[in-house]
Design a protein around this motif. Structure first.
Motif, mmCIF file in Angstrom:
data_model
loop_
_atom_site.group_PDB
_atom_site.id
_atom_site.type_symbol
_atom_site.label_atom_id
_atom_site.label_comp_id
_atom_site.label_asym_id
_atom_site.label_seq_id
_atom_site.Cartn_x
_atom_site.Cartn_y
_atom_site.Cartn_z
ATOM 1 N N VAL A 73 0.847 -1.187 0.000
ATOM 2 C CA VAL A 73 0.000 0.000 0.000
ATOM 3 C C VAL A 73 0.883 1.238 0.000
ATOM 4 O O VAL A 73 1.981 1.219 0.541
ATOM 5 C CB VAL A 73 -0.944 0.032 1.227
ATOM 6 N N PRO A 74 0.431 2.335 -0.635
ATOM 7 C CA PRO A 74 1.253 3.540 -0.658
ATOM 8 C C PRO A 74 1.335 4.165 0.724
ATOM 9 O O PRO A 74 0.423 4.054 1.529
ATOM 10 C CB PRO A 74 0.494 4.448 -1.630
ATOM 11 N N THR A 75 2.442 4.791 1.007
ATOM 12 C CA THR A 75 2.584 5.551 2.242
ATOM 13 C C THR A 75 2.641 7.031 1.900
ATOM 14 O O THR A 75 2.895 7.397 0.753
ATOM 15 C CB THR A 75 3.847 5.127 3.007
ATOM 16 N N ALA A 76 2.355 7.871 2.874
ATOM 17 C CA ALA A 76 2.348 9.310 2.613
ATOM 18 C C ALA A 76 3.738 9.766 2.162
ATOM 19 O O ALA A 76 4.753 9.349 2.709
ATOM 20 C CB ALA A 76 1.935 10.057 3.874
ATOM 21 N N LEU A 77 3.764 10.612 1.157
ATOM 22 C CA LEU A 77 5.016 11.154 0.648
ATOM 23 C C LEU A 77 5.402 12.392 1.448
ATOM 24 O O LEU A 77 4.551 13.064 2.022
ATOM 25 C CB LEU A 77 4.888 11.498 -0.832
ATOM 26 N N ARG A 78 6.683 12.702 1.456
ATOM 27 C CA ARG A 78 7.172 13.849 2.215
ATOM 28 C C ARG A 78 7.191 15.078 1.336
ATOM 29 O O ARG A 78 7.896 15.142 0.326
ATOM 30 C CB ARG A 78 8.574 13.568 2.744
ATOM 31 N N GLY A 79 6.407 16.084 1.692
ATOM 32 C CA GLY A 79 6.445 17.375 1.022
ATOM 33 C C GLY A 79 6.370 17.287 -0.485
ATOM 34 O O GLY A 79 5.448 16.729 -1.048
ATOM 35 N N ARG A 80 7.408 17.809 -1.152
ATOM 36 C CA ARG A 80 7.433 17.821 -2.619
ATOM 37 C C ARG A 80 8.267 16.693 -3.198
ATOM 38 O O ARG A 80 8.523 16.682 -4.397
ATOM 39 C CB ARG A 80 7.978 19.165 -3.105
ATOM 40 N N THR A 81 8.728 15.762 -2.367
ATOM 41 C CA THR A 81 9.496 14.656 -2.903
ATOM 42 C C THR A 81 8.642 13.836 -3.856
ATOM 43 O O THR A 81 7.426 13.765 -3.714
ATOM 44 C CB THR A 81 9.993 13.737 -1.774
ATOM 45 N N HIS A 82 9.294 13.205 -4.839
ATOM 46 C CA HIS A 82 8.563 12.429 -5.839
ATOM 47 C C HIS A 82 7.416 13.267 -6.422
ATOM 48 O O HIS A 82 6.284 12.820 -6.524
ATOM 49 C CB HIS A 82 8.017 11.129 -5.250
ATOM 50 N N PHE A 83 7.741 14.529 -6.794
ATOM 51 C CA PHE A 83 6.663 15.468 -7.107
ATOM 52 C C PHE A 83 5.862 15.098 -8.344
ATOM 53 O O PHE A 83 4.781 15.633 -8.564
ATOM 54 C CB PHE A 83 7.200 16.906 -7.236
ATOM 55 N N ALA A 84 6.378 14.195 -9.156
ATOM 56 C CA ALA A 84 5.623 13.793 -10.344
ATOM 57 C C ALA A 84 4.592 12.713 -10.036
ATOM 58 O O ALA A 84 3.790 12.374 -10.895
ATOM 59 C CB ALA A 84 6.569 13.308 -11.439
ATOM 60 N N HIS A 85 4.608 12.161 -8.810
ATOM 61 C CA HIS A 85 3.606 11.169 -8.434
ATOM 62 C C HIS A 85 2.355 11.919 -7.967
ATOM 63 O O HIS A 85 2.351 12.538 -6.901
ATOM 64 C CB HIS A 85 4.145 10.254 -7.335
ATOM 65 N N LEU A 86 1.325 11.870 -8.774
ATOM 66 C CA LEU A 86 0.137 12.679 -8.537
ATOM 67 C C LEU A 86 -0.949 11.865 -7.840
ATOM 68 O O LEU A 86 -1.043 10.657 -8.006
ATOM 69 C CB LEU A 86 -0.379 13.241 -9.859
ATOM 70 N N GLY A 87 -1.764 12.558 -7.054
ATOM 71 C CA GLY A 87 -2.856 11.908 -6.341
ATOM 72 C C GLY A 87 -2.457 11.332 -4.999
ATOM 73 O O GLY A 87 -3.288 10.739 -4.309
ATOM 74 N N ALA A 88 -1.210 11.513 -4.582
ATOM 75 C CA ALA A 88 -0.722 10.907 -3.347
ATOM 76 C C ALA A 88 -0.999 11.781 -2.133
ATOM 77 O O ALA A 88 -1.040 13.005 -2.220
ATOM 78 C CB ALA A 88 0.784 10.657 -3.455
ATOM 79 N N VAL A 89 -1.187 11.125 -0.984
ATOM 80 C CA VAL A 89 -1.229 11.822 0.296
ATOM 81 C C VAL A 89 0.189 12.279 0.628
ATOM 82 O O VAL A 89 1.157 11.538 0.428
ATOM 83 C CB VAL A 89 -1.759 10.890 1.409
ATOM 84 N N ARG A 90 0.309 13.514 1.111
ATOM 85 C CA ARG A 90 1.635 14.076 1.399
ATOM 86 C C ARG A 90 1.648 14.679 2.800
ATOM 87 O O ARG A 90 0.636 15.183 3.289
ATOM 88 C CB ARG A 90 2.002 15.147 0.372
#
Length: 422
Positions: A189-206
């Motif tokens: 399962v996806p985990t929350a991303l940190r700030g603008r890291t992996h910024f091209a991954h759209l729709g993610a919880v950050r």
């Protein structure tokens, strides 16, 4: 009838201009110009009259390792949008105190009492927002998180999307704790991303903050918090014990045209984007909760202290001052507490911190005279109130949204063991 988005923006901007200079960004000795995000809540009555009832400025939050020191007195997150919503909740509680305790007990322009005959087991709250009130919000910047990713990419020297994989955690499908299981019983399962890291991954919880060199937090982005509010309403847990959520949903979010990326807002907030699963099943909730998608409109208005107004010839510096305002009071926050106080000093508690909101909710409940409500709010610790059956419907709504749409949402725990006397 939806008011002109320029009028909503003007209502918030005019309110901010009336604040004293000590609550605004300051000139710096090296010539740099400070900037800060602004957000405000505007209510419209049946005649279309607009009234700003809360605003906040700010862009910082408390590191995760500091949460156990807060004891309900320090704010976890003082981004502008979060402060505006917390101040809106405090405004509603203060309105109830005026209505119940202050002669001549004039009726509120925004709230009405729910007669006993209209209350149900699912909706026992003694008050509700009036049916003809609509709620609008102006933000001077695109909310941090998913709704601002295209703007983040456009600001890069090389805006080519990154191709790194989305971080995941291995967990059992029926539990929220990370565990080690046979492959047949595990799911990625996806985990929350940190700030603008992996910024091209759209729709993610950050999670905030956006800067990679800042201490980590588990405070979710303003985009994610606003997306969740389309199911939970703008009411906090404590306010929802006293005011029904049914009329407390945001109608329209207003952003400067320069910050409004329609594709990003559709993806981040709407039933045509990542919120589709919960929008399709919202009828199951009850308790006054429903799926209420808000519109996102652009305005030509710009905030004088936005980053875009600094100019290319002057160095921009983020302001550490946060202003919080409602019609009844205003304050300045630095580091999550009142300006001039040590960070975790109880005397520095903001009117919108957890402890202060709990205390005013108790005052309202006592004035209403509902023993069952006083029993809930009189529990030993803040976490006991949050885990009470009275908030069961709200927890179920949040659980559904996080499980089905905002996947990767990690709870921000560490400041819920304090009591009313702390």
């Amino acid at each position: 009838m939806t008011p002109d988005p320029d009028a909503v923006a003007d209502c918030v901007l005019a309110t901010f201009r009336q604040l004293p200079d000590k609550r605004k960004p300051r000139p710096q000795s090296d010539g740099a110009r400070e900037w800060v995000p602004l957000a405000g809540i505007v209510l419209a009555d049946k005649d279309g009259k607009l009234s700003c009832v809360s605003l906040g400025t700010g862009m910082k939050c408390l590191p995760s390792n500091k949460l156990p020191l807060a004891h309900g007195n320090a704010l976890h997150d003082w981004h502008a949008e979060v402060l505006a919503i917390r101040a809106f909740n405090r405004f509603l509680l203060d309105e109830l105190l005026l209505l119940l305790l202050t002669p001549p007990h004039l009726p509120s322009l925004y709230l009405r009492e729910v007669p006993s005959a209209e209350r149900t087991l699912a909706q026992p709250q003694p008050f509700t927002l009036r049916d003809d009130i609509r709620i609008y919000m102006y933000c001077s910047e695109a909310p941090c998180g998913d709704a601002s990713m295209e703007l983040t990419m456009a600001a890069q020297e090389d805006a080519t999307p990154w191709t790194s994989p989305v971080p995941t955690v291995t967990s059992a499908a029926t539990t929220t704790t990370t565990t080690t299981l046979p492959p047949s019983q595990e799911t990625q399962v996806p985990t929350a991303l940190r700030g603008r890291t992996h910024f091209a991954h759209l729709g993610a919880v950050r999670c905030k903050p956006s800067r990679p060199d800042a201490p980590p937090t588990l405070s979710k982005s303003c985009t994610d918090k606003l997306a969740l509010s389309q199911a939970t309403s703008l009411l906090s847990s404590l306010t929802s014990l006293l005011v029904s959520p049914r009329n407390a949903y945001l109608h329209t979010l207003v952003l400067p045209a320069s910050q409004h990326v329609p594709a990003a807002c559709t993806r981040a907030f709407s039933s045509a984007g990542r919120m589709a699963p919960v929008a399709a099943r919202a009828g199951d909730w009850g308790g006054g909760y429903a799926w209420r998608a808000f519109a996102v409109l652009g305005t030509a208005r710009e905030f004088a202290w936005s980053r875009r107004m600094v100019g290319s010839s002057v160095r921009a510096a983020s302001s550490n001052i946060s202003a919080v305002w409602t019609p009844g009071w205003q304050e300045t926050v630095i580091g999550g507490v009142l300006q001039g106080r040590r960070q975790f000093d109880a005397r520095g508690a903001s009117r919108v911190c957890r402890g202060a909101m709990w205390k005013v909710a108790v005052r309202v409940a006592a004035a209403v005279g509902m023993p069952a409500l006083m029993q809930v709010l009189g529990k030993r610790a803040y976490k006991d109130v949050k885990e009470s059956e009275a908030l069961g419907a709200r927890r179920r709504v949040k659980g559904d949204v996080k499980r089905e749409a905002l996947k990767g949402w990690v709870e921000n725990r560490g400041d819920d063991g304090f009591g009313l006397g702390t």
